[in-house]
Design a protein around this motif. Structure first.
Motif, PDB file in Angstrom:
ATOM      1  N   GLU A  18     -13.963   2.050  -4.340  1.00 38.68           N
ATOM      2  CA  GLU A  18     -13.875   0.736  -5.001  1.00 38.68           C
ATOM      3  C   GLU A  18     -14.779   0.644  -6.238  1.00 38.68           C
ATOM      4  OE1 GLU A  18     -12.789  -1.834  -0.980  1.00 38.68           O
ATOM      5  OE2 GLU A  18     -14.798  -1.971  -1.836  1.00 38.68           O
ATOM      6  N   THR A  19     -15.867   1.370  -6.232  1.00 42.05           N
ATOM      7  CA  THR A  19     -16.831   1.279  -7.333  1.00 42.05           C
ATOM      8  C   THR A  19     -16.481   2.215  -8.486  1.00 42.05           C
ATOM      9  OG1 THR A  19     -18.503   0.766  -5.690  1.00 42.05           O
ATOM     10  CG2 THR A  19     -19.305   1.354  -7.875  1.00 42.05           C
ATOM     11  N   PHE A  20     -16.021   3.416  -8.130  1.00 43.19           N
ATOM     12  CA  PHE A  20     -15.668   4.398  -9.167  1.00 43.19           C
ATOM     13  C   PHE A  20     -14.174   4.271  -9.439  1.00 43.19           C
ATOM     14  CE2 PHE A  20     -19.652   5.613  -7.460  1.00 43.19           C
ATOM     15  CZ  PHE A  20     -20.344   6.120  -8.544  1.00 43.19           C
ATOM     16  N   LYS A  21     -13.836   3.162 -10.066  1.00 42.90           N
ATOM     17  CA  LYS A  21     -12.430   2.776 -10.256  1.00 42.90           C
ATOM     18  C   LYS A  21     -11.659   3.741 -11.139  1.00 42.90           C
ATOM     19  CE  LYS A  21     -12.971  -2.215  -9.794  1.00 42.90           C
ATOM     20  NZ  LYS A  21     -14.452  -2.311  -9.866  1.00 42.90           N
ATOM     21  N   ARG A  22     -10.375   3.808 -10.835  1.00 41.47           N
ATOM     22  CA  ARG A  22      -9.480   4.609 -11.666  1.00 41.47           C
ATOM     23  C   ARG A  22      -9.206   3.839 -12.956  1.00 41.47           C
ATOM     24  NH1 ARG A  22      -5.698   8.876 -10.702  1.00 41.47           N
ATOM     25  NH2 ARG A  22      -4.085   8.761 -12.278  1.00 41.47           N
ATOM     26  N   ARG A  23      -9.252   4.523 -14.083  1.00 40.99           N
ATOM     27  CA  ARG A  23      -9.004   3.839 -15.351  1.00 40.99           C
ATOM     28  C   ARG A  23      -7.734   4.353 -16.007  1.00 40.99           C
ATOM     29  NH1 ARG A  23     -14.297   2.120 -18.088  1.00 40.99           N
ATOM     30  NH2 ARG A  23     -13.006   2.311 -19.912  1.00 40.99           N
ATOM     31  N   ASP A  79      -5.255  10.417  -4.744  1.00 39.56           N
ATOM     32  CA  ASP A  79      -5.826   9.486  -5.716  1.00 39.56           C
ATOM     33  C   ASP A  79      -7.046  10.203  -6.296  1.00 39.56           C
ATOM     34  OD1 ASP A  79      -7.197   7.516  -7.031  1.00 39.56           O
ATOM     35  OD2 ASP A  79      -7.144   6.070  -5.389  1.00 39.56           O
ATOM     36  N   TYR A  80      -6.927  10.646  -7.537  1.00 36.05           N
ATOM     37  CA  TYR A  80      -7.931  11.533  -8.137  1.00 36.05           C
ATOM     38  C   TYR A  80      -8.779  10.811  -9.184  1.00 36.05           C
ATOM     39  CZ  TYR A  80      -9.555  16.279  -9.119  1.00 36.05           C
ATOM     40  OH  TYR A  80     -10.314  17.425  -9.207  1.00 36.05           O
ATOM     41  N   ARG A  81     -10.070  10.938  -9.095  1.00 37.35           N
ATOM     42  CA  ARG A  81     -10.972  10.305 -10.087  1.00 37.35           C
ATOM     43  C   ARG A  81     -11.849  11.385 -10.707  1.00 37.35           C
ATOM     44  NH1 ARG A  81     -11.265   4.978  -7.468  1.00 37.35           N
ATOM     45  NH2 ARG A  81      -9.293   4.930  -6.329  1.00 37.35           N
ATOM     46  N   THR A  82     -12.129  11.210 -11.998  1.00 30.26           N
ATOM     47  CA  THR A  82     -12.917  12.236 -12.693  1.00 30.26           C
ATOM     48  C   THR A  82     -13.856  11.668 -13.766  1.00 30.26           C
ATOM     49  OG1 THR A  82     -12.756  14.189 -14.139  1.00 30.26           O
ATOM     50  CG2 THR A  82     -10.988  12.590 -14.315  1.00 30.26           C
ATOM     51  N   PRO A  83     -15.002  12.314 -13.973  1.00 30.90           N
ATOM     52  CA  PRO A  83     -15.878  11.937 -15.089  1.00 30.90           C
ATOM     53  C   PRO A  83     -15.575  12.846 -16.294  1.00 30.90           C
ATOM     54  CG  PRO A  83     -17.025  13.493 -13.684  1.00 30.90           C
ATOM     55  CD  PRO A  83     -15.623  13.345 -13.114  1.00 30.90           C
ATOM     56  N   VAL A  84     -14.593  13.737 -16.161  1.00 30.51           N
ATOM     57  CA  VAL A  84     -14.223  14.832 -17.079  1.00 30.51           C
ATOM     58  C   VAL A  84     -15.346  15.876 -17.119  1.00 30.51           C
ATOM     59  CG1 VAL A  84     -13.344  15.516 -19.348  1.00 30.51           C
ATOM     60  CG2 VAL A  84     -12.717  13.292 -18.404  1.00 30.51           C
ATOM     61  N   PHE A  85     -16.483  15.527 -17.751  1.00 27.41           N
ATOM     62  CA  PHE A  85     -17.595  16.496 -17.786  1.00 27.41           C
ATOM     63  C   PHE A  85     -18.888  15.808 -17.356  1.00 27.41           C
ATOM     64  CE2 PHE A  85     -16.657  14.840 -22.083  1.00 27.41           C
ATOM     65  CZ  PHE A  85     -17.830  14.135 -22.346  1.00 27.41           C
ATOM     66  N   ILE A  86     -19.890  16.627 -17.062  1.00 26.76           N
ATOM     67  CA  ILE A  86     -21.212  16.086 -16.715  1.00 26.76           C
ATOM     68  C   ILE A  86     -21.980  15.861 -18.013  1.00 26.76           C
ATOM     69  CG2 ILE A  86     -23.462  16.645 -15.667  1.00 26.76           C
ATOM     70  CD1 ILE A  86     -22.078  18.208 -13.542  1.00 26.76           C
ATOM     71  N   ILE A  87     -22.724  14.766 -18.074  1.00 24.27           N
ATOM     72  CA  ILE A  87     -23.596  14.531 -19.226  1.00 24.27           C
ATOM     73  C   ILE A  87     -25.020  14.876 -18.814  1.00 24.27           C
ATOM     74  CG2 ILE A  87     -24.534  12.781 -20.796  1.00 24.27           C
ATOM     75  CD1 ILE A  87     -21.840  11.350 -20.705  1.00 24.27           C
ATOM     76  N   HIS A  88     -25.688  15.682 -19.630  1.00 26.87           N
ATOM     77  CA  HIS A  88     -27.070  16.062 -19.316  1.00 26.87           C
ATOM     78  C   HIS A  88     -27.909  16.109 -20.582  1.00 26.87           C
ATOM     79  CE1 HIS A  88     -26.875  20.337 -20.771  1.00 26.87           C
ATOM     80  NE2 HIS A  88     -25.596  20.093 -20.651  1.00 26.87           N
ATOM     81  N   ALA A 146     -11.838   9.757 -18.654  1.00 21.07           N
ATOM     82  CA  ALA A 146     -12.836   9.611 -17.584  1.00 21.07           C
ATOM     83  C   ALA A 146     -12.702   8.274 -16.858  1.00 21.07           C
ATOM     84  CB  ALA A 146     -14.242   9.736 -18.173  1.00 21.07           C
ATOM     85  N   ASP A 147     -12.952   8.321 -15.557  1.00 20.98           N
ATOM     86  CA  ASP A 147     -12.950   7.101 -14.745  1.00 20.98           C
ATOM     87  C   ASP A 147     -14.364   6.552 -14.584  1.00 20.98           C
ATOM     88  OD1 ASP A 147     -10.110   7.235 -13.989  1.00 20.98           O
ATOM     89  OD2 ASP A 147     -10.725   9.070 -12.963  1.00 20.98           O
ATOM     90  N   PHE A 148     -15.340   7.428 -14.740  1.00 18.41           N
ATOM     91  CA  PHE A 148     -16.752   7.051 -14.567  1.00 18.41           C
ATOM     92  C   PHE A 148     -17.609   8.088 -15.285  1.00 18.41           C
ATOM     93  CE2 PHE A 148     -15.343   9.713 -11.066  1.00 18.41           C
ATOM     94  CZ  PHE A 148     -16.326  10.673 -10.969  1.00 18.41           C
ATOM     95  N   ILE A 149     -18.906   7.887 -15.265  1.00 20.79           N
ATOM     96  CA  ILE A 149     -19.828   8.824 -15.916  1.00 20.79           C
ATOM     97  C   ILE A 149     -20.586   9.617 -14.862  1.00 20.79           C
ATOM     98  CG2 ILE A 149     -21.960   8.969 -17.322  1.00 20.79           C
ATOM     99  CD1 ILE A 149     -19.269   8.419 -18.904  1.00 20.79           C
ATOM    100  N   LYS A 150     -20.676  10.928 -15.073  1.00 19.75           N
ATOM    101  CA  LYS A 150     -21.488  11.771 -14.184  1.00 19.75           C
ATOM    102  C   LYS A 150     -22.709  12.199 -14.990  1.00 19.75           C
ATOM    103  CE  LYS A 150     -22.511  14.920 -10.892  1.00 19.75           C
ATOM    104  NZ  LYS A 150     -21.767  16.156 -10.630  1.00 19.75           N
ATOM    105  N   LEU A 151     -23.862  11.924 -14.413  1.00 20.34           N
ATOM    106  CA  LEU A 151     -25.113  12.198 -15.106  1.00 20.34           C
ATOM    107  C   LEU A 151     -25.968  13.158 -14.284  1.00 20.34           C
ATOM    108  CD1 LEU A 151     -26.880  11.094 -17.522  1.00 20.34           C
ATOM    109  CD2 LEU A 151     -27.831   9.484 -15.858  1.00 20.34           C
ATOM    110  N   SER A 189      -6.734  12.373   0.695  1.00 21.90           N
ATOM    111  CA  SER A 189      -5.908  11.556  -0.199  1.00 21.90           C
ATOM    112  C   SER A 189      -6.750  10.852  -1.259  1.00 21.90           C
ATOM    113  CB  SER A 189      -5.082  10.551   0.598  1.00 21.90           C
ATOM    114  OG  SER A 189      -5.925   9.829   1.442  1.00 21.90           O
ATOM    115  N   PHE A 190      -8.051  11.134  -1.267  1.00 18.31           N
ATOM    116  CA  PHE A 190      -8.927  10.616  -2.321  1.00 18.31           C
ATOM    117  C   PHE A 190      -9.876  11.749  -2.708  1.00 18.31           C
ATOM    118  CE2 PHE A 190     -13.004   8.912  -3.739  1.00 18.31           C
ATOM    119  CZ  PHE A 190     -12.618   7.982  -4.698  1.00 18.31           C
ATOM    120  N   TYR A 191      -9.956  12.019  -3.997  1.00 21.30           N
ATOM    121  CA  TYR A 191     -10.805  13.125  -4.455  1.00 21.30           C
ATOM    122  C   TYR A 191     -11.573  12.664  -5.697  1.00 21.30           C
ATOM    123  CZ  TYR A 191     -11.890  18.150  -5.353  1.00 21.30           C
ATOM    124  OH  TYR A 191     -12.509  19.375  -5.529  1.00 21.30           O
TER     125      TYR A 191
END
Ligand SMILES: [Zn+2]
Length: 282
Positions: A277-282, A70-79, A110-115, A45-47
């Motif tokens: 709790e840290t990677f909050k949904r926006r 409850d789905y959270r995403t960074p959309v894309f990876i930043i590199h 995006a809900d957070f940043i993926k690096l 129930s959380f992804y």
């Protein structure tokens, strides 16, 4: 209820190429729905998605509620350009471009940043990581900028030095964290950053003939040693299978990862809660 703290809804656990083909001319929502249905059947129930280059996880975020996820995403990876990450992301060469990518991720939901901090394990030689890694001074800058823009950072990092640099730079979770060392474990407990060890990505390759099984076992053993000491020191360890990766099926992969952690006597409850709790949904 289960947490999948690191998955890729775009991937089919068989072929990266076929997975990309499926969505390159637009998100195949029937495929995404089916993937989410499988996750729901496995009581997920959380992804938290790890990102992709065709906005598939961003689309999944808008559909997932239909399946009670409850789905959270960074959309894309930043590199960094020329470094690991191009399979799933977008590259920057300077801070202006980096900030542009942050704003683009924000625009796309995006809900957070993926690096991507470093490469992946070099399966041919012990302790080595492929490609180059972002330097410590630059890591401090990029994490600071992401935080200033209101985002937590999910960091793909392997190799003791790279993991430690990311921890000291202030990321909120370390993904994979293969080839750690004693100091790494200590830093996890001091920084209170979550460790998502994604052991299923390596475990599920054993017996496939793709890599030397002895090398794979060794990678798992080395991680296990320091994972256990990190746990003992009070580090937060979360369950994320990297489902979608080769032989890590959606749904089943999550179960595999829970099994991996339980075999080590690790309860991911606190780590999972920290991630949600840290990677909050926006
Ligand atoms: Zn991943």
């Amino acid at each position: 209820m289960k947490y999948e703290c690191h998955g890729h809804i775009i991937l089919d656990a068989k072929s990266y190429k076929a997975s990309m083909e499926r969505h390159k001319n637009g998100v195949n929502t029937a495929f995404v729905r089916n993937q989410l249905k499988i996750c729901a059947e496995h009581k997920i129930s959380f992804y938290r998605d790890g990102g992709d280059k065709y906005n598939v996880s961003a689309a999944a975020k808008t559909i997932a509620a239909e399946f009670g996820i409850d789905y959270r995403t960074p959309v894309f990876i930043i590199h960094r350009k020329g470094y690991y990450g191009s399979m799933f992301g977008r590259a920057y060469e300077n801070m202006k471009e980096y900030l542009g990518l942050i704003r683009e991720a924000k625009r796309l939901g995006a809900d957070f940043i993926k690096l991507a901090v470093s490469g992946i394990m070099d399966f041919a030689s012990e302790g080595k990581v492929t490609g180059q890694a972002i330097s410590y001074p630059e890591l401090k800058q990029v994490v600071y900028i992401a935080n200033e823009e209101g985002f937590s950072v999910m960091a793909h990092a392997n190799g003791a030095e790279n993991i430690k640099n990311a921890l000291c730079a202030g990321v909120s979770s370390i993904e994979h964290g293969f080839w750690p060392d004693k100091e790494t474990a200590e830093l996890f407990s001091q920084t209170q950053t979550a460790w998502v060890p994604t052991r299923s990505t390596v475990r599920n390759l054993i017996g496939t003939g793709l890599f030397d099984d002895g090398v794979l076992m060794n990678i798992l053993e080395k991680q296990k040693e320091h994972l256990l000491s990190a746990k003992k020191l009070g580090a937060k360890i979360a369950a994320g299978s990297d489902c979608g990766a080769v032989n890590v099926l959606q749904g089943e992969g999550t179960d595999d990862e829970y099994g991996e952690l339980s075999e080590l006597g690790i309860d991911p409850g606190e780590g999972n809660k920290f991630i949600s709790e840290t990677f909050k949904r926006r």
